[in-house]
Design a protein around this motif. Structure first.
Motif, PDB file in Angstrom:
ATOM      1  N   ALA A 271       0.812  -1.234   0.000  1.00  0.00           N
ATOM      2  CA  ALA A 271       0.000   0.000   0.000  1.00  0.00           C
ATOM      3  C   ALA A 271       0.841   1.278   0.000  1.00  0.00           C
ATOM      4  CB  ALA A 271      -1.004   0.000   1.164  1.00  0.00           C
TER       5      ALA A 271
ATOM      6  N   SER B  60       0.971   5.930  -5.003  1.00  0.00           N
ATOM      7  CA  SER B  60      -0.210   6.685  -5.415  1.00  0.00           C
ATOM      8  C   SER B  60      -0.570   6.391  -6.858  1.00  0.00           C
ATOM      9  CB  SER B  60       0.058   8.183  -5.269  1.00  0.00           C
ATOM     10  OG  SER B  60       0.411   8.483  -3.947  1.00  0.00           O
TER      11      SER B  60
ATOM     12  N   THR C 198      -4.354   4.911   4.035  1.00  0.00           N
ATOM     13  CA  THR C 198      -3.379   5.279   5.056  1.00  0.00           C
ATOM     14  C   THR C 198      -3.035   6.759   4.914  1.00  0.00           C
ATOM     15  OG1 THR C 198      -2.502   3.038   4.966  1.00  0.00           O
ATOM     16  CG2 THR C 198      -1.058   4.704   5.944  1.00  0.00           C
ATOM     17  N   GLY C 199      -3.020   7.200   3.624  1.00  0.00           N
ATOM     18  CA  GLY C 199      -2.741   8.607   3.353  1.00  0.00           C
ATOM     19  C   GLY C 199      -3.599   9.121   2.198  1.00  0.00           C
TER      20      GLY C 199
ATOM     21  N   SER D 278      -5.247   6.342  -0.079  1.00  0.00           N
ATOM     22  CA  SER D 278      -5.315   5.236  -1.048  1.00  0.00           C
ATOM     23  C   SER D 278      -6.699   4.732  -1.411  1.00  0.00           C
ATOM     24  CB  SER D 278      -4.491   4.057  -0.543  1.00  0.00           C
ATOM     25  OG  SER D 278      -3.130   4.349  -0.713  1.00  0.00           O
TER      26      SER D 278
ATOM     27  N   TYR E 223       3.588  13.230   7.610  1.00  0.00           N
ATOM     28  CA  TYR E 223       3.165  11.888   7.180  1.00  0.00           C
ATOM     29  C   TYR E 223       4.358  11.066   6.706  1.00  0.00           C
ATOM     30  CZ  TYR E 223       1.052   8.263   4.240  1.00  0.00           C
ATOM     31  OH  TYR E 223       0.711   7.062   3.665  1.00  0.00           O
TER      32      TYR E 223
ATOM     33  N   ARG F 136      11.161   3.364   2.094  1.00  0.00           N
ATOM     34  CA  ARG F 136      10.391   3.701   3.305  1.00  0.00           C
ATOM     35  C   ARG F 136      11.028   3.078   4.550  1.00  0.00           C
ATOM     36  NH1 ARG F 136       4.714   5.419   1.839  1.00  0.00           N
ATOM     37  NH2 ARG F 136       5.016   5.970  -0.341  1.00  0.00           N
TER      38      ARG F 136
ATOM     39  N   ASP G 237      -1.092  13.117  -2.586  1.00  0.00           N
ATOM     40  CA  ASP G 237      -1.857  12.956  -1.349  1.00  0.00           C
ATOM     41  C   ASP G 237      -1.900  14.209  -0.482  1.00  0.00           C
ATOM     42  OD1 ASP G 237      -2.512  10.187  -1.741  1.00  0.00           O
ATOM     43  OD2 ASP G 237      -0.380   9.801  -1.463  1.00  0.00           O
TER      44      ASP G 237
HETATM   45  N1  GLN Z   1       0.228   7.404  -1.340  1.00  0.00           N
HETATM   46  C1  GLN Z   1       0.416   7.373   0.076  1.00  0.00           C
HETATM   47  C2  GLN Z   1       1.668   6.594   0.398  1.00  0.00           C
HETATM   48  O1  GLN Z   1       2.330   6.220  -0.494  1.00  0.00           O
HETATM   49  C3  GLN Z   1      -0.780   6.782   0.739  1.00  0.00           C
HETATM   50  C4  GLN Z   1      -0.842   5.325   0.641  1.00  0.00           C
HETATM   51  C5  GLN Z   1      -2.035   4.724   1.318  1.00  0.00           C
HETATM   52  O2  GLN Z   1      -2.994   5.417   1.665  1.00  0.00           O
HETATM   53  N2  GLN Z   1      -1.959   3.436   1.537  1.00  0.00           N
HETATM   54  O3  GLN Z   1       2.002   6.355   1.508  1.00  0.00           O
END
Ligand code: GLN
Length: 455
Positions: A101, A104, A148-149, A151, A286, A338, A405
């Motif tokens: 996840a 974007s 999560t942000g 998605s 974030y 990440r 996002d």
């Molecule tokens: N695009 C955001 C990210 O890469 C949100 C991802 C999400 O909501 N899973 O973290």
């Protein structure tokens, strides 16, 4: 729908796994109940659905778009999955997504990009691009995403469909493979607001298996969607977030947003401008908090417990080497980025300056929402600054990707409810634009009312 998937999915690639037999069996069971004169178990009994591949499905592959989990068949259903089955919803299969996840555009999937049905050279958004594309391509009338942000909302926006991030804790996270536990939330995707509301009520509600699940009645979202459909918004106070405009926003998106605000006014809403000064720092906060939590959550993919194991049969290799080889092979570049960012932000000596600071910003953003919601019932903004971009356009530029996002992230940080509803086509490029509606925690019904009136 199975026929439709067969016809169009080779081009769209919304599905990672289609469970033809399971879906037909479930449909036959619903039919048998009806034939026996039993009342349907829910308003959605017999309705097909596409499930994002980040939610576990007992005995059915669950990959999270990653090589790390290729071939893994979970031994249990997520609470969301179990509730869908209990409601007689027909799960057609699992949808494509950015790996774990993170993304974007769905370009970070290990199983190829999903294409936007409106223009197959463009991205369907992400990370839940498969779920939203399946709706826009008429492969399924309902889908589940996780946000999560952004998605759920950003893919909804760029595919011209409805996407809802319920209040954090409103839908159980049990069986949702964790990316950033304090932000992750599953929610409904549909082509209409009422469909989303019906699905919302099937999946929402307290779950003792999730310690962050809210033990309170589910907001009456179906009733609110029905009420909103009358098109009367008199007495509803709508706040336009001043910070969500200007540089980086396509003029076509901003014009569509202005038209939406005019329409809300015409429906009787009282529209005022509201300032949320700390929203400008949401993206930065974030991208410290989410990677920090992800670096911890993804430590479980250690080649020992489940999923991929590289070098496990080689007796010359120790556990640490097998773990290293497996993680090097199994994770894609964005996931590695990440994990490195998060590990850095959490390391001793940097923790206060990065992670600690980001948590303070998070509090300031929650306070911005709280003071805005003293004046208005809901907040509105564009869902995303641009329409669907071309596949490949931002693939090598993580910063440009993260900007998708900009408008969705504050609601994740604060844990409140937010959704995207189609707002017509941009007069610039003819592609779908979304209107974001945000509501206080556990007031999800307010945004459904406004969305249904606007739709
Ligand atoms: N695009 C955001 C990210 O890469 C949100 C991802 C999400 O909501 N899973 O973290």
């Amino acid at each position: 729908h199975l026929d439709r998937i067969q016809a169009v999915d080779p081009r769209i690639n919304a599905f990672l796994h289609v469970d033809t037999e399971g879906a037909l069996d479930a449909a036959r069971r619903v039919d048998a109940d009806l034939d026996a004169g039993k009342a349907p178990v829910s308003p959605l009994a017999g309705v097909p659905l596409a499930l994002k591949d980040v939610l576990t499905t007992k005995g059915i592959p669950t990959t999270c778009g990653s090589k790390m989990l290729e071939g893994w068949r979970p031994p249990y259903d997520a609470t969301v999955t179990a509730r869908l089955h209990a409601a007689g919803v027909i799960v057609l299969g699992k949808t494509n997504m950015d790996e774990f996840a993170m993304g974007s555009s769905t370009e970070n999937s290990a199983y190829g990009v999903t294409r936007n049905p409106w223009d197959t050279d463009r991205i369907p958004g992400g990370s839940g691009g498969g779920s939203s594309a399946s709706l826009a391509a008429f492969e399924a009338p309902l889908a589940i995403g996780t946000d999560t942000g952004g998605s759920i909302r950003q893919p909804g926006s760029v595919t011209g469909t409805v996407g809802v991030k319920p209040t954090y804790g409103g839908v159980s996270r049990h069986g949702l493979v964790a990316f950033s536990s304090s932000l992750d939330q599953a929610g409904p995707c549909a082509r209409t607001v009422l469909d989303a509301a019906l699905l919302h009520e099937v999946i929402a509600g307290h779950d003792p298996l999730d310690s962050t699940s809210i033990d309170a009645p589910v907001p009456p979202v179906v009733e609110a969607a029905r009420q909103g459909a009358s098109g009367d918004l008199r007495g509803v106070r709508v706040g336009v977030v001043r910070e969500f405009s200007g540089d980086g926003y396509q003029p076509g998106v901003l014009r569509s947003f202005e038209a939406a605000v005019k329409q809300l006014t015409a429906l009787g809403a009282e529209v005022v401008e509201v300032s949320c000064p700390h929203f400008d720092y949401a993206l930065g906060a974030y991208y410290l908090i989410a990677p920090s939590e992800c670096s911890s959550n993804l430590a479980r993919f250690d080649a020992m417990r489940f999923g991929l194991r590289v070098g496990g049969d080689d007796s010359r290799l120790g556990a640490e080497e097998v773990m290293t080889l497996t993680r090097e092979t199994g994770f894609g570049p964005e996931v590695k980025r990440r994990i490195m960012l998060g590990t850095y932000a959490l390391s001793s000596g940097y923790y206060d300056a990065y992670y600690g600071q980001a948590q303070k910003v998070r509090t300031l953003i929650s306070r911005d929402f709280a003071s805005a919601f003293e004046r208005v019932d809901v907040l509105v903004s564009p869902t995303t600054p641009t329409t669907a971009f071309r596949i490949g356009e931002r693939a090598d530029d993580p910063m440009a990707m993260y900007l998708a996002d900009l408008c969705t992230i504050p609601s994740n940080l604060a844990g409140n409810a937010a959704m995207s509803v189609p707002s017509g086509l941009s007069d610039e490029d003819g592609l779908p634009v979304g209107l974001q509606i945000m509501a206080p925690a556990m007031a999800d019904d307010r945004m459904y009312r406004v969305a249904a009136a606007y739709e």
